[in-house]
Design an enzyme around this catalytic site. Structure first.
Site, PDB file in Angstrom:
ATOM      1  N   TYR A  82      12.158 -12.834  11.959  1.00 44.90           N
ATOM      2  CA  TYR A  82      13.481 -12.541  11.396  1.00 44.90           C
ATOM      3  C   TYR A  82      14.236 -13.812  11.015  1.00 44.90           C
ATOM      4  CZ  TYR A  82      14.266  -7.508  12.072  1.00 44.90           C
ATOM      5  OH  TYR A  82      14.259  -6.149  11.975  1.00 44.90           O
ATOM      6  N   LYS A 137       0.857  -9.003  20.023  1.00 46.15           N
ATOM      7  CA  LYS A 137      -0.290  -8.853  19.122  1.00 46.15           C
ATOM      8  C   LYS A 137      -1.131 -10.112  19.326  1.00 46.15           C
ATOM      9  CE  LYS A 137      -2.578  -6.626  15.933  1.00 46.15           C
ATOM     10  NZ  LYS A 137      -3.196  -5.291  16.117  1.00 46.15           N
ATOM     11  N   ASP A 169       0.160  -2.125  18.377  1.00 47.66           N
ATOM     12  CA  ASP A 169      -0.347  -0.898  17.740  1.00 47.66           C
ATOM     13  C   ASP A 169      -0.621   0.170  18.794  1.00 47.66           C
ATOM     14  OD1 ASP A 169      -2.357  -2.587  18.658  1.00 47.66           O
ATOM     15  OD2 ASP A 169      -3.721  -2.244  16.976  1.00 47.66           O
ATOM     16  N   ASP A 193      12.241  -3.977  16.771  1.00 51.15           N
ATOM     17  CA  ASP A 193      12.960  -3.209  15.742  1.00 51.15           C
ATOM     18  C   ASP A 193      12.223  -1.903  15.476  1.00 51.15           C
ATOM     19  OD1 ASP A 193      14.763  -2.646  13.594  1.00 51.15           O
ATOM     20  OD2 ASP A 193      13.236  -3.349  12.191  1.00 51.15           O
ATOM     21  N   ASP A 197      13.124   2.277  16.987  1.00 49.87           N
ATOM     22  CA  ASP A 197      13.340   3.474  16.152  1.00 49.87           C
ATOM     23  C   ASP A 197      12.378   4.583  16.565  1.00 49.87           C
ATOM     24  OD1 ASP A 197      15.270   2.149  14.587  1.00 49.87           O
ATOM     25  OD2 ASP A 197      14.538   3.077  12.740  1.00 49.87           O
TER      26      ASP A 197
HETATM   27  C1  IPM Z   1      18.488  -2.786  13.794  1.00 48.78           C
HETATM   28  C2  IPM Z   1      18.527  -2.784  12.284  1.00 48.78           C
HETATM   29  C3  IPM Z   1      18.692  -4.203  11.790  1.00 48.78           C
HETATM   30  C4  IPM Z   1      17.477  -4.992  12.243  1.00 48.78           C
HETATM   31  C5  IPM Z   1      18.885  -4.329  10.282  1.00 48.78           C
HETATM   32  C6  IPM Z   1      20.062  -3.498   9.794  1.00 48.78           C
HETATM   33  C7  IPM Z   1      19.049  -5.756   9.851  1.00 48.78           C
HETATM   34  O1  IPM Z   1      17.383  -2.173  11.785  1.00 48.78           O
HETATM   35  O2  IPM Z   1      19.474  -3.243  14.406  1.00 48.78           O
HETATM   36  O3  IPM Z   1      17.503  -2.324  14.357  1.00 48.78           O
HETATM   37  O4  IPM Z   1      16.443  -5.011  11.563  1.00 48.78           O
HETATM   38  O5  IPM Z   1      17.571  -5.627  13.295  1.00 48.78           O
HETATM   39 MG    MG Z   2      16.138  -1.272  13.276  1.00 46.84          MG
END
Ligand code: IPM
Ligand code: MG
Length: 306
Positions: A82, A137, A169, A193, A197
């Protein structure tokens, strides 16, 4: 925040709005949150994924897989690909197509960056079920072989905590196969990240998940895991629970008021028990409400519990 050129991007929290995708990267709204994280030194991101018993059936997974789920993803937040330099575009000098345009980013972690996040994870595990899964990884990437080595070294200070290593993975697979086997998951910025999710969906909706990001000391930034959902902005549809639970995390971690945090958590659980549901967690037989309606239901539960 160098976003003056497009001030409403900041004012209306437009992270994720495709309208801004064509702006030069430095003016895109994502740079505001990434900049805040970096400049405030918020290296430790806590993303708990808890499946409320009332929402067991709202998850896309079988209820028995998620009932009672309570895992904590700790994502390193200020390093990795990042932020790694150098990055950019250039003309390739080697590789399969020399002389053509290419783009590149740099994945990197220093020893102190890994050490401090590993300490955070082991200490968090001591407050929970004393198990840390470090996701890497290492079979392919130098950065994550180093990650694995350093986490293993730090683990020597925490013999009372179990440490397991897992490739990313496989972790992605295990999260939907047997999510309850995890307790604390610690990983780098990019894997964290993606996996957070994925973990969000186990709980029924990403609209349920709060997060906290910590610097050294007690400074914290609290925000929902979800984005700004520009497609439903202003429609009284969004689930406010992630934002409400973020306030509870703030009271618990920055203000040392676990009593108040527990009251907010209980009020959310109560509103769910009473059947209030925003669209994202709606089920047959429940009471469909909007953002305001859910906020009011939680407030009422809070007042009644007092
Ligand atoms: C998160 C989001 C951010 C990230 C984006 C909006 C830059 O997806 O906080 O998970 O990738 O960290
Ligand atoms: Mg995110």
């Amino acid at each position: 925040l160098k976003l003056a050129k497009d001030a409403d991007a900041v004012l209306f929290g437009a992270v994720g709005d495709w309208k801004y995708d064509k702006l030069e990267r430095q003016y895109r709204p994502e740079q505001a949150i990434l900049g805040l994280r970096k400049h405030l030194g918020l290296f430790a991101n806590f993303r708990p994924a808890i499946c409320y018993e009332q929402l067991t059936h709202a998850s896309s997974l079988k209820p028995e897989l998620v009932a009672g789920l309570d895992i904590l993803i700790i994502r390193e937040l200020t390093g990795d690909i990042y932020f790694g330099q150098p990055r950019g575009r250039r003309t390739a000098v080697d590789g399969p197509f020399p002389g053509t345009d290419e783009a590149f980013d740099t994945m990197r972690y220093s020893r102190p960056e890994i050490e401090r996040i590993a300490h955070v994870a082991f200490q968090a595990a001591r407050q929970r079920n004393r198990k840390v899964t470090s996701v890497d990884k290492a079979n392919v990437l130098e950065t994550f072989q180093f990650w694995k080595d350093v986490v293993t070294e730090v683990h020597k200070d925490y013999p009372d905590v179990e440490l397991e290593h897992m490739y990313v993975d496989n972790a992605a697979m295990q999260l939907v196969k047997a999510p309850k086997k995890f307790d604390v998951v610690v990983t780098g910025n990019m894997f964290g990240d993606i996996l957070s999710d994925e973990a969000a969906m186990l709980t029924g909706s990403i609209g349920m998940l709060p997060s906290a990001s910590f610097a050294q000391g007690r400074k914290g930034l609290y925000e929902p895991v979800h984005g700004t959902a520009p497609d439903i902005a202003g429609k009284d549809l969004a689930n406010p629970i992630a934002a409400i639970l973020s306030v509870a995390m703030m009271l618990r971690h920055s203000f040392e008021r676990p009593d108040l945090a527990a009251r907010i958590d209980a009020a959310v659980a109560r509103a769910l028990s009473e059947g209030y549901r925003t669209a994202d967690i709606m089920q047959a037989g429940m009471k469909r409400v909007g953002t305001r309606g859910m906020g009011d239901a939680v407030l009422e539960a809070l007042a009644r519990a007092h």
